[in-house]
Design a protein around this motif. Sequence first.
Motif, PDB file in Angstrom:
ATOM      1  N   THR A 144       0.863  -1.179   0.000  1.00 51.60           N
ATOM      2  CA  THR A 144       0.000   0.000   0.000  1.00 51.60           C
ATOM      3  C   THR A 144       0.897   1.225   0.000  1.00 51.60           C
ATOM      4  O   THR A 144       1.752   1.365   0.871  1.00 51.60           O
ATOM      5  N   LEU A 145       0.715   2.094  -0.997  1.00 55.62           N
ATOM      6  CA  LEU A 145       1.529   3.304  -1.087  1.00 55.62           C
ATOM      7  C   LEU A 145       0.836   4.465  -0.383  1.00 55.62           C
ATOM      8  O   LEU A 145      -0.393   4.538  -0.339  1.00 55.62           O
ATOM      9  N   SER A 146       1.656   5.375   0.145  1.00 57.03           N
ATOM     10  CA  SER A 146       1.111   6.497   0.920  1.00 57.03           C
ATOM     11  C   SER A 146       0.202   7.386   0.084  1.00 57.03           C
ATOM     12  O   SER A 146      -0.698   8.016   0.610  1.00 57.03           O
ATOM     13  N   GLY A 147       0.420   7.445  -1.212  1.00 50.40           N
ATOM     14  CA  GLY A 147      -0.424   8.284  -2.052  1.00 50.40           C
ATOM     15  C   GLY A 147      -1.697   7.607  -2.500  1.00 50.40           C
ATOM     16  O   GLY A 147      -2.495   8.187  -3.226  1.00 50.40           O
ATOM     17  N   SER A 148      -1.926   6.363  -2.062  1.00 46.64           N
ATOM     18  CA  SER A 148      -3.082   5.601  -2.518  1.00 46.64           C
ATOM     19  C   SER A 148      -4.390   6.216  -2.048  1.00 46.64           C
ATOM     20  O   SER A 148      -4.531   6.557  -0.872  1.00 46.64           O
ATOM     21  N   PRO A 149      -5.373   6.342  -2.958  1.00 46.08           N
ATOM     22  CA  PRO A 149      -6.691   6.864  -2.568  1.00 46.08           C
ATOM     23  C   PRO A 149      -7.422   5.950  -1.590  1.00 46.08           C
ATOM     24  O   PRO A 149      -8.416   6.368  -0.995  1.00 46.08           O
ATOM     25  N   THR A 150      -6.952   4.708  -1.428  1.00 44.89           N
ATOM     26  CA  THR A 150      -7.594   3.811  -0.459  1.00 44.89           C
ATOM     27  C   THR A 150      -7.178   4.160   0.962  1.00 44.89           C
ATOM     28  O   THR A 150      -7.741   3.638   1.925  1.00 44.89           O
ATOM     29  N   GLN A 151      -6.159   5.020   1.085  1.00 45.37           N
ATOM     30  CA  GLN A 151      -5.680   5.418   2.414  1.00 45.37           C
ATOM     31  C   GLN A 151      -6.114   6.841   2.701  1.00 45.37           C
ATOM     32  O   GLN A 151      -6.013   7.713   1.847  1.00 45.37           O
TER      33      GLN A 151
ATOM     34  N   THR B  62       2.309  11.242   4.573  1.00 44.53           N
ATOM     35  CA  THR B  62       1.583  12.057   3.597  1.00 44.53           C
ATOM     36  C   THR B  62       2.326  12.148   2.266  1.00 44.53           C
ATOM     37  O   THR B  62       1.831  12.798   1.341  1.00 44.53           O
ATOM     38  N   PHE B  63       3.510  11.551   2.153  1.00 45.42           N
ATOM     39  CA  PHE B  63       4.263  11.576   0.890  1.00 45.42           C
ATOM     40  C   PHE B  63       3.430  10.923  -0.218  1.00 45.42           C
ATOM     41  O   PHE B  63       2.530  10.123   0.042  1.00 45.42           O
TER      42      PHE B  63
ATOM     43  N   ASN C 164      15.382  23.265   0.581  1.00 39.58           N
ATOM     44  CA  ASN C 164      14.920  23.967   1.771  1.00 39.58           C
ATOM     45  C   ASN C 164      13.427  23.753   2.007  1.00 39.58           C
ATOM     46  O   ASN C 164      12.981  23.589   3.145  1.00 39.58           O
ATOM     47  N   LEU C 165      12.669  23.756   0.926  1.00 44.24           N
ATOM     48  CA  LEU C 165      11.230  23.538   1.033  1.00 44.24           C
ATOM     49  C   LEU C 165      10.935  22.121   1.514  1.00 44.24           C
ATOM     50  O   LEU C 165      10.064  21.911   2.367  1.00 44.24           O
ATOM     51  N   ALA C 166      11.673  21.144   0.980  1.00 44.12           N
ATOM     52  CA  ALA C 166      11.474  19.743   1.392  1.00 44.12           C
ATOM     53  C   ALA C 166      11.811  19.568   2.867  1.00 44.12           C
ATOM     54  O   ALA C 166      11.049  18.951   3.626  1.00 44.12           O
ATOM     55  N   ALA C 167      12.954  20.106   3.295  1.00 41.01           N
ATOM     56  CA  ALA C 167      13.379  19.953   4.687  1.00 41.01           C
ATOM     57  C   ALA C 167      12.382  20.607   5.636  1.00 41.01           C
ATOM     58  O   ALA C 167      12.014  20.025   6.666  1.00 41.01           O
ATOM     59  N   GLY C 168      11.927  21.806   5.289  1.00 43.05           N
ATOM     60  CA  GLY C 168      10.965  22.493   6.142  1.00 43.05           C
ATOM     61  C   GLY C 168       9.626  21.790   6.191  1.00 43.05           C
ATOM     62  O   GLY C 168       8.968  21.745   7.236  1.00 43.05           O
ATOM     63  N   SER C 169       9.226  21.196   5.063  1.00 47.93           N
ATOM     64  CA  SER C 169       7.926  20.522   4.992  1.00 47.93           C
ATOM     65  C   SER C 169       7.925  19.228   5.791  1.00 47.93           C
ATOM     66  O   SER C 169       6.963  18.918   6.493  1.00 47.93           O
ATOM     67  N   VAL C 170       9.005  18.442   5.665  1.00 47.94           N
ATOM     68  CA  VAL C 170       9.080  17.156   6.374  1.00 47.94           C
ATOM     69  C   VAL C 170       9.038  17.373   7.881  1.00 47.94           C
ATOM     70  O   VAL C 170       8.445  16.589   8.629  1.00 47.94           O
ATOM     71  N   ARG C 171       9.640  18.456   8.349  1.00 46.95           N
ATOM     72  CA  ARG C 171       9.762  18.689   9.789  1.00 46.95           C
ATOM     73  C   ARG C 171       8.589  19.505  10.356  1.00 46.95           C
ATOM     74  O   ARG C 171       8.629  19.913  11.510  1.00 46.95           O
TER      75      ARG C 171
ATOM     76  N   LYS D 184       0.416  19.078   1.701  1.00 48.55           N
ATOM     77  CA  LYS D 184       0.140  19.982   0.575  1.00 48.55           C
ATOM     78  C   LYS D 184       1.384  20.237  -0.269  1.00 48.55           C
ATOM     79  O   LYS D 184       1.314  20.944  -1.270  1.00 48.55           O
ATOM     80  N   ARG D 185       2.518  19.657   0.121  1.00 44.55           N
ATOM     81  CA  ARG D 185       3.788  20.009  -0.526  1.00 44.55           C
ATOM     82  C   ARG D 185       4.270  19.007  -1.573  1.00 44.55           C
ATOM     83  O   ARG D 185       5.374  19.130  -2.092  1.00 44.55           O
ATOM     84  N   PHE D 186       3.502  17.972  -1.873  1.00 41.79           N
ATOM     85  CA  PHE D 186       3.836  17.009  -2.936  1.00 41.79           C
ATOM     86  C   PHE D 186       5.221  16.387  -2.751  1.00 41.79           C
ATOM     87  O   PHE D 186       6.003  16.274  -3.689  1.00 41.79           O
ATOM     88  N   LEU D 187       5.519  15.981  -1.516  1.00 35.36           N
ATOM     89  CA  LEU D 187       6.812  15.357  -1.230  1.00 35.36           C
ATOM     90  C   LEU D 187       6.866  13.938  -1.763  1.00 35.36           C
ATOM     91  O   LEU D 187       5.858  13.216  -1.769  1.00 35.36           O
ATOM     92  N   GLU D 188       8.059  13.537  -2.190  1.00 33.44           N
ATOM     93  CA  GLU D 188       8.283  12.169  -2.663  1.00 33.44           C
ATOM     94  C   GLU D 188       9.534  11.601  -2.005  1.00 33.44           C
ATOM     95  O   GLU D 188      10.414  12.350  -1.554  1.00 33.44           O
TER      96      GLU D 188
END
Length: 656
Positions: free
Chosen positions: A57-64, A146-147, A189-196, A205-209
Amino acid sequence: MGAKEHKANIKRMKELTAKIREADTAYYRDDKPIMTDRDYDALTDELKSLEQNTGLTLSGSPTQRVPGEILEELTPVRHTRPMLSADKTKSVDDLVKFAGTRDVVLSWKLDGLTLVLRYNYGRLQQAITRGREGIIGEDVTHTVRTFLNVPLTVPVREPFEVRGEGVISWANFKKINLSLEEPYSHPRNLAAGSVRKLDAAEAGKRFLEFFAFDLVTDLKIQTKCWQMDFMETNGFSVVSHVKLSRMDAASIKAAVEQMDPKHYGYPVDGLIMEYDDVSYGKSLGATGHHENRLIALKWQDELFETRFLGIELATTRTGMVSITGLFEPVGIDGTAVSRAYLHNLDIFDEFQFGVGDRIQVYKANMIIPQIARNDTQSNTFTLPMVCPCCGEPLAVRTTSGGTRQLFCENPHCTAKLVQKFDHFCEKTRMDIEGPSATTLEKFIGHGWIRNFGDLYDLEQYRDEIVSTEGFGEKSFERLQASIERSRNCTLAKFIAGLGIPMVGRHAGRDLDAYFQGSWDEFEAAIVSGFDFTQLPDFGETMHKNIYQWYQDAEEAKLWRPLLSKINFIKESSTMNTNYNTPFYGKTVVATGKLKNYTRDGIQMKLLELGAKPASSVTKKTDYLIVGEKAGSKLTKAQQLGIKTLTEAEFEDMLAK
């Protein structure tokens, strides 16, 4: 299930996830369904079946449905194995020496936030940042869930850990930055700030992968490539890599040259070379800083001299004013570079610019133009402190991060009206193709458009527009053609595009019909105090909204210049004149998601049948067509005793 079939299933799961997510966005956010409920359900059922069969099951799955967890603080976590760095070089010759006569694996060095994901009993147990010296990290499981692509469940029951990078693609970085009051200078910088972030919903909302590049746990897998296969088989997106089998120096250099970051969709700051033989790599040990089994190639930033010309300011929808340095064009990597974003007022001040100063520029990571230094530092350039869009004085604010930014504090600044322009240009309004919200923000921020009428005078800015990032000659020609087509419009579309609260497409059609397509008659009615509540489906609130909108001087500055640029034409409709149709002359409202009609599609169908499509349920409503997820309109219709029809019943009545 064979390995090949398993990988194909995972690929299909990712395709289904993307399609369902696209459908959700179109339906819930844009109100423009792109598939029927039946098709949507079929895709969802297929995804559920594949998840069951693969154990993934992937985190982006609509079943989750990941809960929007909010933490008070991040919890420290000790790594099971210290997260050391790689030895670094800027010479490809060092890679040749490193490879020697052995098989090596060459991959991208992703530029984001390094993470370790722990799994146990087939489930994601914990996600940890690198943290202090790679020994104590922070628990960020709530945001990593949420990734877009992290496996939440895997078919492997025994515990294992995977190391990888949390990143944001260049495309998503540009989109997200436009919505932020304090834009980031780099996706890292955006990725680091978003993850934390403590609020998982905000991080979502940040579309992290996540891209895996190392299997931390020793599962007796003998080669690096097999480790990559193991991770990919278990649902992980792995970093792009290639195996080099005992290649000579020329072949290794050719392989390095082929990995061009300009053609890669994610931020990278170099390449990683690692021995394919896992046991051999481990036997080399490590220093206190890095492991000897791998080496990183960091690209050299070649500097180019040019001369500073000035500054370009652009106001964003948040009021923040971006600062871009302009300089004489200089060729870098085959392209002419003449501008570089300066991020904030502090950076601008540090350079001490003056027109004609000798400056050194480069492309950071071979992609982003940057100013490295100012060799002259004459400090004679004075920054213009007025908004390029509205001309009001600019203010200096210190952000939460401690940096100074320029802001336009005029609440009526046109740059803050991107949504109004976006609404005006929509297909169901003025139908101007080409200018996305991002494009409109650029046009407004540069002062090229201040009101709706300015859209029809963009030719005077052709040279500036075609040199804007993401916009060329063909894009400009398509935009101009679309704008010219929109010059001839109906009163219905015009009114719908003006953004009068509660006066949209349906009301626009009613006003068009009553005033016979004449703007002059519509405006004269307002001036004379016309009572709009006498029109079908026009209540007191809509009546007041029209008058408040018309009397708003700031709104008038936006739409009145448009009147001299367009021609009003009569609305043409192919209404059925057969009095025997069950819907002729009836007031019909549609609500919820329909299988065979879009929102506009059902309205046009009703018009063809001679019905009066309406947007709200009143005592005058004859029928309510009910689709999936119908809400308050259905409740109101039931309270008023109005006849409700399913989509099937509606079509049965047509057939009869």
